[in-house]
Enzyme design. Structure first.
Site, PDB file in Angstrom:
ATOM      1  N   GLU A 140     -10.077   9.485   0.808  1.00  0.00           N
ATOM      2  CA  GLU A 140      -9.326   9.787  -0.427  1.00  0.00           C
ATOM      3  C   GLU A 140      -7.863   9.377  -0.288  1.00  0.00           C
ATOM      4  OE1 GLU A 140     -11.068  10.202  -2.855  1.00  0.00           O
ATOM      5  OE2 GLU A 140     -12.918  10.845  -1.863  1.00  0.00           O
ATOM      6  N   HIS A 193      -3.594   3.241  -2.497  1.00  0.00           N
ATOM      7  CA  HIS A 193      -3.806   2.173  -3.473  1.00  0.00           C
ATOM      8  C   HIS A 193      -3.045   2.507  -4.772  1.00  0.00           C
ATOM      9  CE1 HIS A 193      -7.172  -0.697  -5.172  1.00  0.00           C
ATOM     10  NE2 HIS A 193      -5.988  -1.262  -5.146  1.00  0.00           N
TER      11      HIS A 193
HETATM   12 ZN   LIG Z   1     -14.071   6.425  -2.905  1.00  0.00          ZN
END
Ligand SMILES: [Zn+2]
Length: 680
Positions: A462, A468
């Site tokens: 996570e 990201h």
């Molecule tokens: Zn994922």
């Protein structure tokens, strides 16, 4: 009274948000957005600055209002909030449909692309390409009659898929297994047995009653010593909603499956795609049917020998030929005997504060960022913590909330979601904010929260999604962070970061016994790492069976021949199945991922993203897993770019070549560590 959901504060005012704020706030934002969209659509000379920028701002405003609502509905659920959330969903979906099918906006985006194309920055062109693609996939430029048929097909599809899911649920709930001989429960854990006892008592029946929910099914086929009990569960589970097994014919999904494939095919054809698979690939990193099939066949060819050897070894261990319902049971025993690692025994070595510090250390070493906790920020629960990320130069980059522990009224599982998207627009700027949500066991009175290694992997996963979202440098919300990223590439950063939680250099820094502080002993580390490749061949072939079946039924459908569902399944099995499957197995009839959910023609994505992640990590292994230059290239080419560029080009820029399946096969022990790179 000011509504906290429409306030302009940089962060949601979680302590002030109430269920009664939801609908008024949503209606206010939607109607303001609709009015503004009407104005934008009427502009005579649309430009990027006069139409696209304002639309991005509207997108941002709506997300700011709705994100805390859907988040609270997931982590602090209440009847009032759920009702408000459910009341909001149709409003939201009507707005999104109108937007996606707006012909004036579509024309404006086309005009802007045609007139300013070459003068725009690459990221702006990327945004326009995305938007135009999505307009077309929503059927915006179809002639009126075809557009109507497209809408009808989509609507019917939604109903058929919901019915498929209902049948699976009803079939699952209808079956129970009555046990009167305690010996038949041998091997099962006490919690499960106690539940079964209570269920029998409630129904005034002697003995125990086991239900067919997924945890019970998994526990029975893994732990139950009785082959008869395992077989009964396997049969009930794999024949749900079919013409076979204990509930044969009562909720049979076979016709629905045909109808679903037929509608998907028709919708794809209306948009001029030869098949639904091709339609699905329009938004993916993989572009052609052959590319996906070639990828799956390549993995199958590579994994078959390992899988056969694993099964042969397991049968040697069991001293008998194994049926499908025996494999999990003996595999569990072999694994225990060989590795002597239990997730529960690892817990004392992974206290959450230690793991977090180690995880942040990994991100800091790789990307030169700094992560600090900040107190005093409004949160939705006392356990929630808030962290800020800054660059090496001390500049603020973004922030995230961590909601780590399981509690009542919180959805299970783990996920990362957008709280605030990054924007840098004429109308203003915002830094990205993420929610990281897990469901770990909470701390005790005299000890911190202790994680299993599976939990540690979840946290790294996570956090990879979080990076990201947070390290994006894209200025436009619709393609910043994880937004607009091809769906078969979006798991790349998360699975990439998981690799660190397996690495000896990192295991030392994220572990520390909560009494002594001693890191996980070297021999435990070695045994833990070895479990990663246990039965990797069998697991691979099983995933490939699902992926090939899914992709073939969605690429080979023809109105004349229909779906050929059982035929294709038989062909796929003869190619890839290693464990023999009984003739009456009808697992496809309850395969909700592809018939009811969003994985249609997309099941291959699991493996696809794993290959990308392993190959990206291999670039680090070649240079040293903390090599700053490699990390900088990963950040520049992939992590910071959101949905602004083609994911294959991004990967090639980072890796210098197309993705290679070998690093994943090596990681799973399917090919030898020394096996070289594929010739370019
Ligand atoms: Zn994922």
């Amino acid at each position: 009274m000011e509504n906290p959901l429409t306030s302009e504060e940089p962060l949601p005012q979680f302590t002030r948000i109430r269920a009664e704020h939801v609908e008024p706030a949503l209606r206010e934002v939607l109607s303001a957005n609709r009015a503004r969209i009407g104005e934008l659509a009427r502009l005579e000379q649309p430009t990027f600055a006069s139409v696209v920028e304002p639309l991005e701002e509207l997108h941002h405003r709506l997300a700011r209002t709705w994100s805390p609502v859907s988040h609270l509905n997931a982590v602090m659920n209440s009847d009032a909030l759920r009702a408000a959330y459910n009341a909001g969903l149709p409003l939201l979906s009507a707005y999104q449909t109108d937007l996606a099918q707006s012909e004036p906006l579509y024309r404006a985006y086309r005009t802007i692309t045609a007139q300013a194309g070459a003068a725009l920055a690459p990221v702006q062109r990327g945004l326009l390409d995305h938007a135009l693609r999505d307009f077309r996939l929503a059927g915006v430029d179809l002639p009126a009659e075809r557009k109507e048929r497209f809408k009808t097909a989509m609507l019917e599809l939604a109903q058929l898929q919901a019915k498929f899911e209902e049948n699976v649920l009803d079939a699952t709930n209808s079956w129970t297994r009555h046990v009167t001989d305690a010996g038949e429960l041998r091997g099962l854990n006490e919690v499960l047995i106690a539940q079964a006892l209570r269920r029998a008592q409630e129904q005034r029946a002697p003995g125990w009653i086991l239900a067919l929910d997924q945890p019970t099914y998994v526990a029975v086929v893994t732990d139950a010593e009785s082959p008869k009990l395992r077989r009964d569960f396997y049969e009930a589970w794999t024949t749900r909603a079919s013409d076979q097994g204990p509930t044969a014919g009562r909720w049979n999904n076979a016709m629905l499956m045909e109808e679903i494939l037929k509608r998907r095919h028709a919708a794809a054809q209306l948009l001029d795609f030869p098949s639904y698979a091709q339609y699905a690939l329009a938004t993916r990193m993989a572009h052609t049917v052959d590319e996906v099939l070639g990828f799956l066949h390549e993995l199958a060819a590579a994994g078959r020998a390992s899988a056969r050897a694993e099964l042969a070894e397991l049968e040697g261990f069991a001293g008998a030929k194994l049926a499908a319902w025996d494999v999990g049971f003996y595999a569990e025993r072999l694994q225990r005997e060989r590795f002597r690692v239990s997730q529960e025994e690892l817990r004392p070595y992974f206290p959450l504060p230690k793991v977090l510090a180690g995880l942040f250390g990994v991100a800091e070493r790789l990307f030169g960022v700094r992560i600090h906790e900040r107190a005093g920020v409004p949160v939705w629960h006392a356990d929630v913590r808030y962290f800020e990320i800054s660059s090496a130069a001390g500049e603020s980059v973004g922030s995230f909330y961590l909601d780590a522990y399981a509690r009542p009224h919180k959805r299970s599982g783990a996920w990362m979601d957008e709280c605030v998207g990054r924007k840098r627009l004429i109308s203003g700027t915002a830094l990205p904010v993420a929610y990281l949500v897990c469901n770990f066991l909470p701390p005790g009175e005299d000890r911190p929260a202790l994680l299993t290694h599976d939990d540690v992997l979840t946290l790294f996963h996570e956090f990879g999604h979080g990076l990201h979202h947070l390290l994006t440098r894209v200025d436009y919300p619709s393609i910043a962070g994880v937004n607009g990223v091809a769906w078969d590439a979006v798991e790349l950063p998360s699975q990439f970061l998981e690799n660190y939680a397996w690495h000896p250099q990192v295991l030392g820094s994220i572990s520390g016994h909560f009494h002594s502080g001693a890191p996980l002993p070297a021999d435990s580390q070695t045994r833990l790492i070895a479990t990663r490749s246990f039965h990797a061949g069998l697991a691979l072939m099983r995933q490939l069976e699902f992926a090939l079946f899914d992709f073939r039924i969605h690429s080979e459908y023809s109105p004349e021949r229909g779906g050929r569902i059982s035929e294709i399944l038989r062909e796929v099995r003869s190619e890839v199945a290693v464990v023999p499957v009984p003739e009456w197995n009808r697992f496809a009839n309850s395969f909700g991922h592809i018939f009811a959910g969003g994985y249609a023609a997309g099941y291959y994505s699991y493996k696809w993203a794993e290959v990308l992640a392993a190959d990206a990590f291999a670039a680090f292994e070649e240079q040293g897993v903390f090599d700053r230059a490699t990390a900088q290239r990963f950040l520049d080419a992939i992590l910071s770019r959101g949905g602004s560029r083609d994911p294959l080009e991004a990967f090639i820029e980072f890796r210098g070549r197309r993705p290679d399946v070998r690093p994943l096969l090596r990681q799973h022990g399917i090919i030898a560590p020394g096996a070289g790179e594929r010739a370019a």
